[in-house]
Enzyme design. Sequence first.
Site, PDB file in Angstrom:
ATOM      1  N   GLU A 142     -16.254  55.186   8.276  1.00  0.00           N
ATOM      2  CA  GLU A 142     -16.765  54.549   9.502  1.00  0.00           C
ATOM      3  C   GLU A 142     -18.271  54.765   9.640  1.00  0.00           C
ATOM      4  OE1 GLU A 142     -12.627  56.002  11.700  1.00  0.00           O
ATOM      5  OE2 GLU A 142     -14.557  56.862  12.252  1.00  0.00           O
ATOM      6  N   ARG A 166     -33.143  59.325  21.833  1.00  0.00           N
ATOM      7  CA  ARG A 166     -32.808  60.305  20.803  1.00  0.00           C
ATOM      8  C   ARG A 166     -33.769  61.500  20.728  1.00  0.00           C
ATOM      9  NH1 ARG A 166     -32.526  59.394  15.937  1.00  0.00           N
ATOM     10  NH2 ARG A 166     -30.633  60.535  15.522  1.00  0.00           N
ATOM     11  N   CYS A 195     -40.877  58.324  35.077  1.00  0.00           N
ATOM     12  CA  CYS A 195     -41.177  59.525  35.849  1.00  0.00           C
ATOM     13  C   CYS A 195     -40.238  60.655  35.468  1.00  0.00           C
ATOM     14  CB  CYS A 195     -41.104  59.214  37.330  1.00  0.00           C
ATOM     15  SG  CYS A 195     -42.368  58.033  37.775  1.00  0.00           S
ATOM     16  N   GLU A 196     -40.378  61.093  34.255  1.00  0.00           N
ATOM     17  CA  GLU A 196     -39.640  62.214  33.652  1.00  0.00           C
ATOM     18  C   GLU A 196     -40.509  62.639  32.484  1.00  0.00           C
ATOM     19  OE1 GLU A 196     -36.569  63.461  34.386  1.00  0.00           O
ATOM     20  OE2 GLU A 196     -35.960  61.906  35.812  1.00  0.00           O
TER      21      GLU A 196
HETATM   22  C1  LIG Z   1     -19.968  57.701  16.108  1.00  0.00           C
HETATM   23  C2  LIG Z   1     -18.820  57.641  15.196  1.00  0.00           C
HETATM   24  C3  LIG Z   1     -19.000  57.235  13.876  1.00  0.00           C
HETATM   25  C4  LIG Z   1     -20.333  56.884  13.298  1.00  0.00           C
HETATM   26  O1  LIG Z   1     -21.189  57.952  13.163  1.00  0.00           O
HETATM   27  P1  LIG Z   1     -22.593  57.741  12.403  1.00  0.00           P
HETATM   28  O2  LIG Z   1     -23.255  59.071  12.457  1.00  0.00           O
HETATM   29  O3  LIG Z   1     -23.351  56.697  13.156  1.00  0.00           O
HETATM   30  O4  LIG Z   1     -22.256  57.291  11.018  1.00  0.00           O
HETATM   31  C5  LIG Z   1     -17.874  57.136  13.084  1.00  0.00           C
HETATM   32  N1  LIG Z   1     -16.639  57.447  13.552  1.00  0.00           N
HETATM   33  C6  LIG Z   1     -16.436  57.856  14.818  1.00  0.00           C
HETATM   34  C7  LIG Z   1     -15.061  58.165  15.275  1.00  0.00           C
HETATM   35  C8  LIG Z   1     -17.522  57.968  15.665  1.00  0.00           C
HETATM   36  O5  LIG Z   1     -17.317  58.388  16.925  1.00  0.00           O
END
Ligand SMILES: *Cc1c(COP(=O)(O)O)cnc(C)c1O
Length: 404
Positions: free
Chosen positions: A263, A302, A332-333
């Site tokens: 993922e 980030r 304003c932070e």
């Molecule tokens: C956020 C997330 C990802 C992706 O993470 P990256 O660091 O962007 O690759 C994959 N799987 C799940 C379950 C996530 O919550």
Amino acid sequence: MLIPLDNNILQEIAQTYGTPVYVYHAEKIADQFKKLTTAFTGVNARFFYACKALTNISILKYIRSLGCNIDCSSINEVHIALKAGFAPANILYTSNGIAFEEIQTAVELGVNINIDSLSNLEKFGKTYGHLYPVGIRLLPNIMAGGNLKISTGHENSKFGIPVYQLNQILALVERYKLRIVGLHIHTGSEIKDVEVFIKVADIFFELAPHFPELEFLDMGGGFKVPYKENEQGTDIYLLAQEVSAVLNKFDATYGKKFQVWFEPGKFLVSEAGSFITQVNVLKTNTNLNFAGINSGFNHLIRPMFYDSYHRITNISNTEAPTKEYAVVGNICETDTFAWNRPLNEVREGDLLVFHNAGAYGFEMGSNYNSRFLPAQVLHKNGQAHLIRKRDELADLWRNQIELD
Ligand SMILES: *Cc1c(COP(=O)(O)O)cnc(C)c1O
């Protein structure tokens, strides 16, 4: 060889669409996806883009056109994925801490589901029994990446069902005849170390015999991309090699070929994104030169949220000698993007570009201070396309109800 978007292109986009603006380079996304598929040639792998990194629908359609699948972290993301044309079979909903109603909707929509609590697993069993295949999100007790805010696999993490509760999982499987087709572990973000994924595979190896209907092993995302000059990302080729070896071991031991799922979020879109801002004001105090830009953590959180580093360049004065600047925003932070950053001499009106801003940039933006969300532009086939308009005033009170 991919040619990055050069300063002239970025300047033109800033001129046409104004700043602040996020620019995404389509071919860079394609290039990253190709790296994955090339590295994993011959491995039975499927890739699901973790779309929470960047959900603009034109980006999703583009990623779909590459042949990539999609991973969603909320039911609304599932709806967006469907709108972008993904088939339910290519959508994965990896939930955490959600209401069971969302899981029911996911079942009605026919997408793949990973469940991350015993409580929802039990409700799932009561409602669907053996009827609907499901994956389990596990908590492995692995600290990955070193940053607690983005690590999700350590012992105090809220994500997943702890592996040591295996007996409880198996009791539910037995009671409701659950059809467990997948095991899922996502240990966090920015994992450079391939070892972490192999540790996950080892856990799967131990657990696999308990789940006879298992089809896929989902190792999550979290591949690291380089943010700093000379930084290394995850070695995708090494990862593919090691994962392939592990799958062979599964095959040899259990006589079964599993699919491996990934993922990747950041890996696909981070480097493809540039965030263009403009310098409003220069200010000096005893120790610092401030370059105050027309943005803030409302557009790119980030650095303030995760202490993350983004490379910044002044694309309006590239030949000038460098000086050190504190790059700060206009809300304003305290919204410092960088404290002592060497930049080519900055003048008011110059364009400062944040690199590697494609993932978790726009997506984590807000209207704080009643500022507009930036515009988004997709540069594809040598052409810039507006894919999201900048907010306008009416957007700020769109859902508000005005009492007399
Ligand atoms: C956020 C997330 C990802 C992706 O993470 P990256 O660091 O962007 O690759 C994959 N799987 C799940 C379950 C996530 O919550």
